[in-house]
Write a protein that holds these residues in place. Sequence first.
Motif, PDB file in Angstrom:
ATOM      1  N   ASP A  53       2.036   0.428   1.366  1.00 39.85           N
ATOM      2  CA  ASP A  53       1.037  -0.613   1.078  1.00 39.85           C
ATOM      3  C   ASP A  53       0.369  -0.396  -0.261  1.00 39.85           C
ATOM      4  N   GLN A  67       9.981  -8.432   4.096  1.00 34.25           N
ATOM      5  CA  GLN A  67       8.774  -8.213   4.899  1.00 34.25           C
ATOM      6  C   GLN A  67       7.881  -7.208   4.168  1.00 34.25           C
ATOM      7  N   ASP A  91       3.645  -5.489   3.514  1.00 38.28           N
ATOM      8  CA  ASP A  91       2.435  -5.054   4.218  1.00 38.28           C
ATOM      9  C   ASP A  91       1.566  -6.271   4.537  1.00 38.28           C
ATOM     10  N   ASP A  92       0.718  -6.131   5.558  1.00 35.08           N
ATOM     11  CA  ASP A  92      -0.101  -7.255   6.020  1.00 35.08           C
ATOM     12  C   ASP A  92      -0.999  -7.815   4.923  1.00 35.08           C
ATOM     13  N   LYS A  93      -1.273  -7.014   3.894  1.00 38.13           N
ATOM     14  CA  LYS A  93      -2.121  -7.497   2.813  1.00 38.13           C
ATOM     15  C   LYS A  93      -1.420  -8.542   1.962  1.00 38.13           C
ATOM     16  N   LYS A 127       1.838 -11.557   1.585  1.00 34.10           N
ATOM     17  CA  LYS A 127       2.695 -12.502   2.319  1.00 34.10           C
ATOM     18  C   LYS A 127       4.177 -12.109   2.184  1.00 34.10           C
TER      19      LYS A 127
END
Length: 398
Positions: free
Chosen positions: A75, A263, A265-267, A269
């Motif tokens: 991340d 794909q 990290d959630d931070k 898109k």
Amino acid sequence: MLRNSFILTCLIITSSFSTSLENIINSAIVNNKNLQAIEKSIQIANEQIKLSNKWDNPILTIGANDLQFDTSRRDLEPMQGQYIGFSQNIPINGKIKLQEEIAMKDKAISNLNYEDAKLKLKSKLIEYLYSIKILEKKYLLLNQYQKNIKSLEDLTTSLYESNKSNQSMIINLKTDYLKIEIQKENLQNIIKNNYLKLEEITYEKITSIDVSLDVKELIFSKDISTHPIIKILEQNNEKFNKQAQLEDAKKLSDIKVSAVYFQRDDKYKDYANVSLSIPLAFYGKENIKILQAKIKAREFKDKLDDSKKRFEIKIASLQNDLDSSIKKYKLLKELILPLQEENQEIIEKYNSLELIKSDEILKNLNKIIQNKIAQYDEMKNYFDAYSQAYYYTQGKIR
């Protein structure tokens, strides 16, 4: 009478255990390993047709990008992520259809090779079978010939004892007897080897043969348009014309489509990449391959024209050979031998009146046997022409 015993000997026929021409041919077709090998090539061609219209397998790609030395952290920045992707070659410009048509031509050629091999097998079987039967008949005649020479030798020996012949005549007759023995040995060897050749291609041990030695007028068909060899050359010509079309179609190369999903990290898109790859025909390789295929097609066209002419000449030549053998056979059977047999009756009649020497009976009988042998020689020439013509005409003989 000697003549009657000779005729009786010539009427000896093969035993009831003899094998017919049709049975031998059917057995050979079933058992012949060469034919079985060609059948395997047909099966391979069938699988090639299935293979020709299949697309290339898609490619699955799995990976991770922008790896840091601290592999536990994914991340740190936006480019870090894991991805899964697919790529697929998509054939265009009718190449799949052309590949399938080429594969179907290969299958047709394999089928025709099988038919040609069957024709060659039948032709060779006919040659061996009739040759064996005729040589066996000749062997019987040579036996009778030897018996006559032996009788003549005995008679000459008797005359020599009463000073009515000389020793040279006896030696000549002994020599003639031994020369016939050499001929018999040669015949026996050829017969044995022909039986072995039959066994080689039928995979069965054949000990006697039942075929009719009927010599009659025949006409060989001149239609060669359906002969496997002619059709093979036609199919090859068409195949390489298709190959030229395929090489021309390859100027528009297959398109490669790729899609990759990333794909992150959630931070950040997730995102996807899509690409389209088209090879460009800049260097003219396809043009060279087109020319090669067209030259190959013309090569088979030239071979086709040459084979047609060669087949036509061969059939005409075999027809001449057969017609000539029939004429000579009929001269011997219908004119020469009847005259000699009539002469034999006259000689025997005069001998009964003691107006002619006894050895003249045997001498004339030997002439009859010699011409019977010559008759079988012409019969063999007849069936040799017939067996070869069977291949070139596909058995279309009337």
